[in-house]
Design a protein around this motif. Structure first.
Motif, PDB file in Angstrom:
ATOM      1  N   THR A 175      -5.933   2.224   9.146  1.00  0.00           N
ATOM      2  CA  THR A 175      -6.354   1.014   8.438  1.00  0.00           C
ATOM      3  C   THR A 175      -5.163   0.102   8.198  1.00  0.00           C
ATOM      4  N   ILE A 177      -1.870  -1.309  -4.011  1.00  0.00           N
ATOM      5  CA  ILE A 177      -2.931  -0.313  -4.117  1.00  0.00           C
ATOM      6  C   ILE A 177      -2.324   1.010  -3.653  1.00  0.00           C
ATOM      7  N   PHE A 235     -14.190   4.900   2.585  1.00  0.00           N
ATOM      8  CA  PHE A 235     -13.547   3.922   1.715  1.00  0.00           C
ATOM      9  C   PHE A 235     -12.967   2.718   2.466  1.00  0.00           C
ATOM     10  N   GLN A 236     -12.659   2.870   3.744  1.00  0.00           N
ATOM     11  CA  GLN A 236     -11.896   1.852   4.466  1.00  0.00           C
ATOM     12  C   GLN A 236     -12.499   0.450   4.451  1.00  0.00           C
ATOM     13  N   LEU A 291       0.840  -1.195   0.000  1.00  0.00           N
ATOM     14  CA  LEU A 291       0.000   0.000   0.000  1.00  0.00           C
ATOM     15  C   LEU A 291       0.875   1.244   0.000  1.00  0.00           C
ATOM     16  N   TRP A 345     -12.721   3.648  -6.283  1.00  0.00           N
ATOM     17  CA  TRP A 345     -13.743   4.636  -5.933  1.00  0.00           C
ATOM     18  C   TRP A 345     -14.739   4.787  -7.090  1.00  0.00           C
ATOM     19  N   THR A 352      -6.602   3.821  -5.922  1.00  0.00           N
ATOM     20  CA  THR A 352      -7.885   3.875  -5.217  1.00  0.00           C
ATOM     21  C   THR A 352      -8.901   4.664  -6.023  1.00  0.00           C
ATOM     22  N   TYR A 359     -14.151  -1.022   2.177  1.00  0.00           N
ATOM     23  CA  TYR A 359     -13.928  -1.587   0.844  1.00  0.00           C
ATOM     24  C   TYR A 359     -12.445  -1.872   0.613  1.00  0.00           C
ATOM     25  N   LEU A 360     -11.595  -0.980   1.094  1.00  0.00           N
ATOM     26  CA  LEU A 360     -10.156  -1.205   1.009  1.00  0.00           C
ATOM     27  C   LEU A 360      -9.770  -2.452   1.792  1.00  0.00           C
ATOM     28  N   GLU A 361     -10.313  -2.588   2.978  1.00  0.00           N
ATOM     29  CA  GLU A 361      -9.997  -3.767   3.801  1.00  0.00           C
ATOM     30  C   GLU A 361     -10.397  -5.054   3.097  1.00  0.00           C
ATOM     31  N   ILE A 365      -6.144   5.991   1.630  1.00  0.00           N
ATOM     32  CA  ILE A 365      -5.606   4.946   2.509  1.00  0.00           C
ATOM     33  C   ILE A 365      -5.199   5.626   3.809  1.00  0.00           C
ATOM     34  N   VAL A 389      -7.902  -5.674   0.198  1.00  0.00           N
ATOM     35  CA  VAL A 389      -6.600  -6.143   0.693  1.00  0.00           C
ATOM     36  C   VAL A 389      -6.693  -7.594   1.156  1.00  0.00           C
TER      37      VAL A 389
END
Length: 184
Positions: A92, A83, A63-64, A4, A35, A31, A66-68, A88, A71
């Motif tokens: 997170t 990513i 966003f977190q 990341l 998004w 991202t 979805y990022l989690e 970010i 990942v």
């Protein structure tokens, strides 16, 4: 392993990802792409969040989850993938690194100027011909977000590099931290 790269706008995230990708080291997705996909499914995300000191924290918190998931999915693939993006959050990264094979760096610009923001170099010169008020707003946002990110990275022991004094040196150090010795 998932990699990341986070930080405010115009701090070299896309440039570092592009350099690592050119070397054939790994593939990155911004991202911004994730998004844009979420905007299709979540119409409330379509109006842009107005520029300002709280924009990136608000967007990052949205966003977190979805990022989690992204990942965690990429970690299960057991292939190197990255990513990069401004949404970010260091918090997170700290949560994820306890149960995901992860490396992360943050790039900041603690003294961003309008000239830094409008610099046409790099893969995303999106502010090059923008309105001067927008450029000034992004510069102020980059500085305030850089301060917050740097403090969080220090507290959470996450690597953070200020690109303001020597951009290329900071990117090389960040690449080394990610494990790409001599590749950026």
């Amino acid at each position: 392993m998932v990699y990341l790269i986070g930080g405010p706008p115009r701090c070299g995230k896309s440039e570092l990802a592009q350099r690592l990708t050119k070397e054939g080291w790994l593939t990155f997705v911004p991202t911004d792409l994730l998004w844009a996909v979420l905007e299709v499914a979540l119409p409330d995300w379509r109006p842009p969040i107005p520029k300002g000191p709280d924009r990136l924290l608000k967007a990052g918190n949205m966003f977190q989850p979805y990022l989690e998931h992204a990942v965690q999915f990429l970690d299960r693939l057991r292939q190197p993938f990255g990513i990069e993006g401004e949404v970010i959050l260091p918090e997170t990264v700290a949560r994820l690194r306890s149960n995901v094979d992860l490396r992360a760096v943050f790039l900041i610009r603690s003294a961003a100027t309008a000239a830094d923001m409008a610099d046409p170099r790099g893969p995303n010169p999106w502010l090059y011909s923008a309105d001067p008020n927008l450029i000034a707003s992004v510069a102020a946002e980059a500085v305030s977000w850089s301060i917050r990110v740097e403090q969080a990275c220090q507290r959470l022991q996450i690597a953070c590099f200020d690109v303001g004094n020597d951009f290329d040196h900071a990117l090389r150090d960040a690449a080394r931290t990610l494990g790409a010795d001599g590749r950026a």
